[in-house]
Design a protein around this motif. Structure first.
Motif, PDB file in Angstrom:
ATOM      1  N   LYS A 165      -8.353  -2.344  -6.432  1.00  0.00           N
ATOM      2  CA  LYS A 165      -7.906  -0.968  -6.617  1.00  0.00           C
ATOM      3  C   LYS A 165      -8.197  -0.495  -8.031  1.00  0.00           C
ATOM      4  CE  LYS A 165      -3.618  -1.169  -5.181  1.00  0.00           C
ATOM      5  NZ  LYS A 165      -2.293  -0.654  -4.748  1.00  0.00           N
ATOM      6  N   GLY A 191       0.850  -1.184   0.000  1.00  0.00           N
ATOM      7  CA  GLY A 191       0.000   0.000   0.000  1.00  0.00           C
ATOM      8  C   GLY A 191       0.886   1.234   0.000  1.00  0.00           C
ATOM      9  N   GLY A 192       0.311   2.387  -0.312  1.00  0.00           N
ATOM     10  CA  GLY A 192       1.098   3.599  -0.454  1.00  0.00           C
ATOM     11  C   GLY A 192       1.921   3.967   0.752  1.00  0.00           C
ATOM     12  N   LEU A 193       1.471   3.599   1.957  1.00  0.00           N
ATOM     13  CA  LEU A 193       2.193   3.941   3.176  1.00  0.00           C
ATOM     14  C   LEU A 193       3.070   2.799   3.674  1.00  0.00           C
ATOM     15  CD1 LEU A 193      -0.638   5.820   5.120  1.00  0.00           C
ATOM     16  CD2 LEU A 193       1.213   6.789   3.742  1.00  0.00           C
ATOM     17  N   ASP A 200       5.749  -0.811   2.587  1.00  0.00           N
ATOM     18  CA  ASP A 200       7.019  -1.077   1.911  1.00  0.00           C
ATOM     19  C   ASP A 200       6.889  -0.985   0.398  1.00  0.00           C
ATOM     20  OD1 ASP A 200       8.658  -1.964   4.292  1.00  0.00           O
ATOM     21  OD2 ASP A 200       7.009  -3.413   4.409  1.00  0.00           O
ATOM     22  N   TYR A 201       5.730  -1.400  -0.117  1.00  0.00           N
ATOM     23  CA  TYR A 201       5.520  -1.439  -1.564  1.00  0.00           C
ATOM     24  C   TYR A 201       4.205  -0.752  -1.889  1.00  0.00           C
ATOM     25  CZ  TYR A 201       9.229  -4.852  -1.201  1.00  0.00           C
ATOM     26  OH  TYR A 201      10.430  -5.460  -0.918  1.00  0.00           O
ATOM     27  N   ALA A 202       4.272   0.191  -2.811  1.00  0.00           N
ATOM     28  CA  ALA A 202       3.071   0.940  -3.171  1.00  0.00           C
ATOM     29  C   ALA A 202       2.013   0.040  -3.787  1.00  0.00           C
ATOM     30  CB  ALA A 202       3.430   2.074  -4.129  1.00  0.00           C
ATOM     31  N   ASN A 203       2.457  -1.015  -4.477  1.00  0.00           N
ATOM     32  CA  ASN A 203       1.504  -1.900  -5.153  1.00  0.00           C
ATOM     33  C   ASN A 203       2.155  -3.260  -5.390  1.00  0.00           C
ATOM     34  OD1 ASN A 203       3.166  -1.548  -7.526  1.00  0.00           O
ATOM     35  ND2 ASN A 203       2.117   0.406  -7.835  1.00  0.00           N
ATOM     36  N   ASP A 206      -3.459   3.491   1.297  1.00  0.00           N
ATOM     37  CA  ASP A 206      -2.663   4.223   0.321  1.00  0.00           C
ATOM     38  C   ASP A 206      -2.353   5.645   0.784  1.00  0.00           C
ATOM     39  OD1 ASP A 206      -2.408   2.171  -1.485  1.00  0.00           O
ATOM     40  OD2 ASP A 206      -4.287   2.639  -2.500  1.00  0.00           O
ATOM     41  N   LYS A 207      -3.166   6.182   1.672  1.00  0.00           N
ATOM     42  CA  LYS A 207      -2.923   7.543   2.178  1.00  0.00           C
ATOM     43  C   LYS A 207      -3.389   7.610   3.624  1.00  0.00           C
ATOM     44  CE  LYS A 207      -5.542   9.375  -0.980  1.00  0.00           C
ATOM     45  NZ  LYS A 207      -6.291  10.378  -1.788  1.00  0.00           N
ATOM     46  N   ASP A 223      -5.305  -6.142  -5.783  1.00  0.00           N
ATOM     47  CA  ASP A 223      -4.867  -5.290  -6.883  1.00  0.00           C
ATOM     48  C   ASP A 223      -6.021  -4.992  -7.836  1.00  0.00           C
ATOM     49  OD1 ASP A 223      -2.261  -4.133  -8.013  1.00  0.00           O
ATOM     50  OD2 ASP A 223      -3.109  -5.110  -9.773  1.00  0.00           O
TER      51      ASP A 223
END
Length: 356
Positions: free
Chosen positions: A241, A197-199, A201-204, A342-343, A238
């Motif tokens: 999203k 997730g955005g916050l 280790d990996y954004a996606n 993500d945020k 995924d």
């Protein structure tokens, strides 16, 4: 009180026993018999054909219970030049034999059918074919379950305590955990979890798969045969999203449903398979995964057990799992995956803000 097969069901069951005996070239299937190596290979081929994934990997008959790996991959370059005026040409040993070998374990696939079930199925003329196909398919699915979830080979397994057959054999993941632990990503940089997730280790998912692919030994990265195996929960997350971002557009929603939006992750062709860990990622090649079975070890025995009102079909063989080249396998610890936002959430306004 002991129940018995009806005359029609008994005739059907005896036809099954006779069919098995003919298939394996024995006089009777009503006593334990060894399956000849060539027929054992045919039997394993039929199991393999029951699964698209098993058809992609190696299912190999071997003669010994313990030994060196059978598949030989090349783990380096072989082309160069030597000035023979100054020295001899020196061939390189690049076969990927790491000396760790394989070990097979006695494995049972025993099946029972109640007399009442055979009574119900007796009307089908192709009962023997249906029954054999169902059993072979389940053995194939069990092999995959053990391959991804097996952690040990206990002398006495417990299906209740280990519903994913974790105690039947050491599967591919466990072999790499023990023999090449550096090839398994256990935690991220942000926390002791692998956060997606955005916050985190990996954004996606794409970024995660790419990072895992970099754990493959460099000599294997550009061979053109690497694939990404991805668990269903990661794919669903995924895809979710994508729905959130584009699902309001009818044409985009249709493309998502048809799985045409993303054909690759981390630059690799992506696949999943039955019983793959739902939050797992593995990067390897199909031919790097193997199941070995001892071709002289398959035994079978079909009998009636009126004390339990059932028939019993005993199958046993020695088999095990092999990762041919450990440096060509990289994965994550699926139980350590965590989805994060993500945020950051927006803090509620202070109702007293701006007051005198």
């Amino acid at each position: 009180m002991m129940s018995q097969l009806s005359p029609k069901a008994r005739q059907t069951y005896h036809a099954l026993q006779d069919s098995v005996a003919r298939t394996y070239g024995v006089t009777s299937a009503r006593e334990e018999f060894n399956v000849e190596p060539t027929l054992a290979q045919t039997l394993n081929d039929r199991i393999t054909l029951s699964s698209a994934f098993l058809q992609r990997i190696n299912v190999i008959g071997v003669t010994e219970i313990k030994g060196e790996k059978v598949m030989m991959g090349v783990n380096g370059t072989v082309t160069g030049r030597t000035n023979t005026d100054a020295k001899d040409r020196e061939p390189r040993n690049v076969l990927g034999l790491d000396g760790l070998g394989y070990e097979l374990h006695d494995t049972h696939s025993d099946v029972t059918l109640k007399f009442s079930t055979i009574d119900a199925w007796a009307k089908f003329k192709d009962f023997a074919k249906r029954y054999s196909a169902a059993v072979l398919r389940q053995i194939g699915l069990d092999r995959l379950m053990i391959g991804w979830h097996g952690v040990e080979a206990k002398a006495d397994t417990d299906r209740t305590a280990n519903p994913l057959l974790q105690d039947v054999n050491k599967g591919w993941m466990q072999i790499v955990r023990e023999q090449a632990p550096q090839q398994i990503l256990v935690e991220g940089k942000v926390a002791r979890k692998i956060q997606i997730g955005g916050l985190g280790d990996y954004a996606n998912l794409d970024a995660l798969v790419f990072d895992v692919s970099l754990m493959i030994d460099e000599e294997f990265r550009d061979g053109g045969d690497l694939v990404a195996l991805i668990g269903r929960d990661l794919l669903a997350h995924d895809k979710g999203k994508l729905y959130a971002a584009q699902g309001h557009t009818p044409t985009e929603k249709e493309r998502i449903e048809l799985a045409q939006v993303v054909a690759t992750y981390g630059g690799l062709p992506s696949y999943t398979c039955p019983h793959f860990p739902s939050t797992g990622v593995v990067v390897t090649s199909f031919d790097n995964l193997s199941i070995y079975f001892q071709d002289t070890s398959w035994r079978r025995y079909l009998l009636e057990n009126p004390k339990r009102s059932r028939t019993e079909d005993y199958n046993s063989r020695n088999e095990g799992y092999v990762v041919e080249q450990l440096g060509k396998f990289a994965g994550i610890e699926p139980t350590n995956v965590e989805f994060v936002a993500d945020k950051a959430p927006i803090a509620p306004e202070d109702p007293g803000e701006g007051e005198a």
